[in-house]
Design a protein around this motif. Structure first.
Motif: not given
Length: 359
Positions: A130-152
């Protein structure tokens, strides 16, 4: 066969699909060492990619995954995909998302934000911490998570990029963070922010994969010279190249391909699909992959059907898939022996039963 030099044996075996190779590991200790070796895994993968063989489709219908052989979609053959009930996140209650594939590995997540890397050919997987969300944002009301996967390619490491966007109380206030998981280090770390990108949709997963191609660095990619600027823009990956979809709503879709990454002059228009060329009007089409010959492009139309576009004859024909009520997503993957260090065998049903017993 035991008298053959190892390099000749490797050359022969590298032309086979994964299932017989997994059985051949039981022939002898030397065969197992050969097939499990990094040199053979790389040889087999490169041969499959170059020849466009050992490829399949992962089809998503709501919370269910299905598998179909890519080559069987040609001609008048009606394909009956097989339901995949052994993937590591198998559970009817928690949904499923496919965030792309790379070298035979597939990135999956569910509605609980459980993230897994999975090799469908070997049925091995690794669940990411699990990876926590480290920043704090006042009055946050909507969260979007997008992932990308590949080879570096810079560090020769498989990575997952997570972009989290949090909106404030109004549409103009938002913040985001970028984290990267390294399969080699088995850990997450924060990455630098890219220029502010307001519309963070699923295509941002392609943006994340592009980021991996530059060693976790960002750069502006020049767009092709389009005569008409009134279109919706989508990023895609096609045949290992960055592609750009210019969607002229209810008119046509132009597909561009950047042959040499970062070089504006290398943009070339691959094809254009007009509304009149397909069976019914569409909102969008998305290239999935080339055919084995390279003369056709498989496309997903409106997240509901698959079609082939003939690059030479400039014609469209249906790819008939039976048994799916509604096609939500199609992703191509190549059968490979690529390993996930410290992986486990995937059996979604057994895993679900074990989790229910532990509740």
């Amino acid at each position: 066969m035991s008298q053959l030099p190892e390099e000749v044996l490797a050359d022969i075996l590298s032309r086979l699909p994964v299932p017989p190779l997994l059985r051949f590991r039981c022939v002898s200790f030397s065969w197992r060492a050969l097939i499990d070796g990094p040199d053979f895994i790389k040889l087999h993968l490169n041969r499959s990619i170059e020849a466009r063989t050992n490829r399949g489709l992962i089809l998503r219908e709501d919370n269910h995954l299905f598998a179909a052989d890519l080559d069987s979609l040609h001609g008048s053959v009606v394909v009956q995909p097989e339901q995949i009930d052994h993937h590591p996140l198998w559970c009817q209650d928690y949904g499923i998302e496919v965030w792309g594939s790379c070298n035979g590995l597939v990135c999956l997540s569910n509605s609980l934000d459980t993230l897994t890397l999975w090799n469908p050919s070997t049925r091995r997987s690794r669940r990411l911490p699990y990876a926590s969300i480290e920043f704090q944002y006042p009055s946050r009301n909507h969260e979007i998570r997008i992932y990308g996967f590949g080879h570096d390619i810079v560090s020769n490491d498989y990575k997952v990029v997570r972009i989290v966007k949090i909106k404030g109380v109004d549409d103009d206030s938002f913040d985001y963070e970028v984290k990267v998981y390294s399969l080699r280090s088995k850990s997450w770390h924060r990455a630098g922010k890219f220029p502010r990108y307001r519309s963070l949709k699923r295509t941002a997963g392609v943006l994340a994969r592009v980021m991996l191609c530059t060693g976790e660095n960002y750069r502006l990619v020049p767009q092709p010279e389009c005569s008409d600027k009134n279109f919706y823009l989508y990023l895609q990956s096609l045949g290992g190249c960055l592609s750009l979809l210019c969607n002229y709503f209810l008119d046509r879709v132009d597909v561009w391909v950047m042959r040499d990454y970062g070089v504006k002059e290398s943009w070339s228009k691959l094809f254009s699909v007009a509304q009149s060329s397909v069976i019914r009007p569409f909102h969008y089409v998305r290239p999935v992959t080339y055919s084995r010959s390279g003369g056709e492009v498989l496309m997903e139309q409106d997240s509901s059907k698959l079609i082939w576009y003939d690059l030479k004859q400039k014609r469209v024909k249906n790819a008939t898939v039976r048994g799916l009520k509604e096609l939500t997503q199609a992703e191509v993957w190549v059968g490979s022996l690529v390993q996930l260090d410290g992986d486990v065998e995937s059996d979604g049903k057994q895993q679900q039963e074990q989790e229910e017993r532990n509740m």
